[in-house]
Design a protein around this motif. Structure first.
Motif, PDB file in Angstrom:
ATOM      1  N   SER A 149       6.563 -19.226 -11.012  1.00 47.26           N
ATOM      2  CA  SER A 149       7.304 -19.313  -9.745  1.00 47.26           C
ATOM      3  C   SER A 149       6.990 -20.640  -9.064  1.00 47.26           C
ATOM      4  CB  SER A 149       6.914 -18.164  -8.819  1.00 47.26           C
ATOM      5  OG  SER A 149       5.576 -18.346  -8.362  1.00 47.26           O
ATOM      6  N   TYR A 150       7.804 -20.987  -8.095  1.00 42.63           N
ATOM      7  CA  TYR A 150       7.570 -22.196  -7.295  1.00 42.63           C
ATOM      8  C   TYR A 150       6.173 -22.169  -6.669  1.00 42.63           C
ATOM      9  CZ  TYR A 150       7.862 -25.183  -3.115  1.00 42.63           C
ATOM     10  OH  TYR A 150       7.603 -26.107  -2.142  1.00 42.63           O
ATOM     11  N   ASP A 151       5.800 -21.030  -6.075  1.00 43.40           N
ATOM     12  CA  ASP A 151       4.494 -20.926  -5.406  1.00 43.40           C
ATOM     13  C   ASP A 151       3.340 -21.060  -6.387  1.00 43.40           C
ATOM     14  OD1 ASP A 151       5.575 -20.638  -2.885  1.00 43.40           O
ATOM     15  OD2 ASP A 151       5.641 -18.439  -2.995  1.00 43.40           O
ATOM     16  N   ASP A 152       3.482 -20.442  -7.559  1.00 41.10           N
ATOM     17  CA  ASP A 152       2.403 -20.527  -8.552  1.00 41.10           C
ATOM     18  C   ASP A 152       2.229 -21.944  -9.075  1.00 41.10           C
ATOM     19  OD1 ASP A 152       1.792 -17.865  -8.314  1.00 41.10           O
ATOM     20  OD2 ASP A 152       2.917 -17.229 -10.091  1.00 41.10           O
ATOM     21  N   LEU A 153       3.320 -22.691  -9.162  1.00 42.56           N
ATOM     22  CA  LEU A 153       3.233 -24.086  -9.597  1.00 42.56           C
ATOM     23  C   LEU A 153       2.650 -24.974  -8.505  1.00 42.56           C
ATOM     24  CD1 LEU A 153       6.666 -24.431 -11.432  1.00 42.56           C
ATOM     25  CD2 LEU A 153       4.429 -24.737 -12.505  1.00 42.56           C
ATOM     26  N   LEU A 154       3.032 -24.720  -7.268  1.00 42.95           N
ATOM     27  CA  LEU A 154       2.615 -25.577  -6.149  1.00 42.95           C
ATOM     28  C   LEU A 154       1.143 -25.393  -5.792  1.00 42.95           C
ATOM     29  CD1 LEU A 154       3.382 -27.576  -3.866  1.00 42.95           C
ATOM     30  CD2 LEU A 154       4.042 -25.586  -2.494  1.00 42.95           C
ATOM     31  N   ASN A 171       6.833 -34.172   0.371  1.00 40.88           N
ATOM     32  CA  ASN A 171       8.093 -34.312   1.114  1.00 40.88           C
ATOM     33  C   ASN A 171       9.291 -34.300   0.173  1.00 40.88           C
ATOM     34  OD1 ASN A 171       6.821 -34.453   3.583  1.00 40.88           O
ATOM     35  ND2 ASN A 171       6.709 -36.697   3.603  1.00 40.88           N
ATOM     36  N   ARG A 172       9.116 -34.916  -0.982  1.00 39.87           N
ATOM     37  CA  ARG A 172      10.201 -34.956  -1.962  1.00 39.87           C
ATOM     38  C   ARG A 172      10.514 -33.544  -2.470  1.00 39.87           C
ATOM     39  NH1 ARG A 172       9.975 -38.742  -7.340  1.00 39.87           N
ATOM     40  NH2 ARG A 172      11.908 -38.021  -8.300  1.00 39.87           N
ATOM     41  N   VAL A 173       9.464 -32.784  -2.783  1.00 33.58           N
ATOM     42  CA  VAL A 173       9.663 -31.410  -3.253  1.00 33.58           C
ATOM     43  C   VAL A 173      10.341 -30.566  -2.178  1.00 33.58           C
ATOM     44  CG1 VAL A 173       8.502 -29.278  -3.925  1.00 33.58           C
ATOM     45  CG2 VAL A 173       7.739 -31.416  -4.868  1.00 33.58           C
ATOM     46  N   LEU A 174       9.846 -30.656  -0.965  1.00 37.83           N
ATOM     47  CA  LEU A 174      10.379 -29.838   0.124  1.00 37.83           C
ATOM     48  C   LEU A 174      11.830 -30.203   0.435  1.00 37.83           C
ATOM     49  CD1 LEU A 174       7.279 -29.777   2.509  1.00 37.83           C
ATOM     50  CD2 LEU A 174       8.054 -27.975   0.953  1.00 37.83           C
ATOM     51  N   GLY A 175      12.219 -31.442   0.119  1.00 37.27           N
ATOM     52  CA  GLY A 175      13.589 -31.896   0.383  1.00 37.27           C
ATOM     53  C   GLY A 175      14.583 -31.525  -0.703  1.00 37.27           C
ATOM     54  N   MET A 176      14.098 -30.974  -1.810  1.00 36.49           N
ATOM     55  CA  MET A 176      14.992 -30.603  -2.908  1.00 36.49           C
ATOM     56  C   MET A 176      15.710 -29.296  -2.582  1.00 36.49           C
ATOM     57  SD  MET A 176      12.636 -31.493  -6.242  1.00 36.49           S
ATOM     58  CE  MET A 176      12.186 -33.185  -6.629  1.00 36.49           C
ATOM     59  N   LYS A 177      17.033 -29.280  -2.774  1.00 37.53           N
ATOM     60  CA  LYS A 177      17.819 -28.093  -2.441  1.00 37.53           C
ATOM     61  C   LYS A 177      17.722 -27.023  -3.532  1.00 37.53           C
ATOM     62  CE  LYS A 177      21.216 -30.358   0.526  1.00 37.53           C
ATOM     63  NZ  LYS A 177      20.629 -31.709   0.539  1.00 37.53           N
ATOM     64  N   SER A 178      17.444 -27.418  -4.757  1.00 39.59           N
ATOM     65  CA  SER A 178      17.407 -26.485  -5.878  1.00 39.59           C
ATOM     66  C   SER A 178      15.965 -26.132  -6.238  1.00 39.59           C
ATOM     67  CB  SER A 178      18.114 -27.110  -7.092  1.00 39.59           C
ATOM     68  OG  SER A 178      17.723 -26.479  -8.285  1.00 39.59           O
ATOM     69  N   GLU A 179      15.695 -24.833  -6.329  1.00 44.66           N
ATOM     70  CA  GLU A 179      14.347 -24.422  -6.745  1.00 44.66           C
ATOM     71  C   GLU A 179      14.085 -24.814  -8.194  1.00 44.66           C
ATOM     72  OE1 GLU A 179      12.046 -20.351  -7.602  1.00 44.66           O
ATOM     73  OE2 GLU A 179      12.665 -20.534  -5.505  1.00 44.66           O
ATOM     74  N   LEU A 180      15.144 -24.861  -8.997  1.00 45.95           N
ATOM     75  CA  LEU A 180      15.012 -25.289 -10.387  1.00 45.95           C
ATOM     76  C   LEU A 180      14.465 -26.719 -10.453  1.00 45.95           C
ATOM     77  CD1 LEU A 180      15.672 -23.826 -13.065  1.00 45.95           C
ATOM     78  CD2 LEU A 180      17.828 -25.087 -13.113  1.00 45.95           C
ATOM     79  N   HIS A 181      14.985 -27.593  -9.576  1.00 44.55           N
ATOM     80  CA  HIS A 181      14.497 -28.965  -9.539  1.00 44.55           C
ATOM     81  C   HIS A 181      13.072 -29.023  -8.997  1.00 44.55           C
ATOM     82  CE1 HIS A 181      18.902 -30.522  -9.488  1.00 44.55           C
ATOM     83  NE2 HIS A 181      18.391 -30.554 -10.703  1.00 44.55           N
ATOM     84  N   GLN A 182      12.783 -28.205  -8.000  1.00 45.39           N
ATOM     85  CA  GLN A 182      11.426 -28.156  -7.456  1.00 45.39           C
ATOM     86  C   GLN A 182      10.417 -27.764  -8.532  1.00 45.39           C
ATOM     87  OE1 GLN A 182      12.204 -25.317  -4.252  1.00 45.39           O
ATOM     88  NE2 GLN A 182      11.829 -26.916  -2.738  1.00 45.39           N
TER      89      GLN A 182
END
Length: 208
Positions: A23-28, A39-50
């Protein structure tokens, strides 16, 4: 899932591929990101890209680097603080990093029929040995795109065109490697390339 595949290309060059199942949280959570990266991650609209972006940072860790060791130049090309060469890719559920003492490029692409629709935009010389009726036409097109994308990342010069400036020497899928050339501004550059397929994806990478 952590590391999916490691390829020792030669004594100076290694490829690592990550299958993105977390998941996004487990990766972060385990990462120590620079403020601009966060900031770049938080600005991404797609969770897939994040998740793709974050999985690349986990791959860096597998190489012994952190996000702090990575920076980008004005053309968006990534670099490492210690002077080693790096190239980065992510596509849907896979990401990849190649690190070497020499210039390198890498690309991962999902194999999709619709690549045939845009083939005229990136294929020219290769029409000499490609036929749309071939059973492996889509696979070979995907390899050609991946090699040319890798060349573009390696050279990182705005204005280069896949169709006009890059060419891929004839190959079959079982070869798993071929030679590619950049022909740009009356200069020619030769590159060794390799490719592999897994789970409906193609990875290609290039080194001088």
């Amino acid at each position: 899932m952590p590391l999916y595949k490691t390829i020792s290309v030669n004594s100076q060059t290694t490829v690592k591929i990550w299958k993105i199942e977390e998941s996004y949280d487990d990766l972060l959570h385990p990462l120590d990101l620079k403020p601009e990266s966060l900031n770049r991650v938080l600005g991404m609209k797609s969770e897939l890209h994040q998740r793709g972006f974050l999985s690349v940072r986990h791959l860096l860790h597998e190489f012994g680097y952190t996000d702090q060791d990575l920076f980008y130049d004005e053309n968006g090309k990534p670099h490492l603080n210690d002077g080693k060469h790096i190239s980065i890719t992510h596509s849907f559920t896979f990401s990849g990093v190649i690190i070497s003492d020499k210039d390198v490029g890498i690309d991962i692409e999902k194999q999709r029929e619709k690549i045939a629709i845009i083939a005229h935009k990136f294929v020219d010389y290769e029409n000499n040995y490609l036929k749309s009726t071939d059973n492996d036409y889509i696979n070979r097109l995907t390899v050609i795109w991946g090699i040319k994308e890798s060349l573009y990342k390696l050279f990182a010069v705005p204005g280069m065109l896949f169709r006009d400036h890059f060419l891929v020497i004839p190959f079959t899928m079982k070869d798993e490697n071929t030679v590619a050339w950049i022909d740009y501004k009356n200069k020619k550059y030769r590159y060794n390339t390799a490719f592999l397929e897994f789970e409906g994806f193609t990875c290609a990478y290039v080194i001088p």
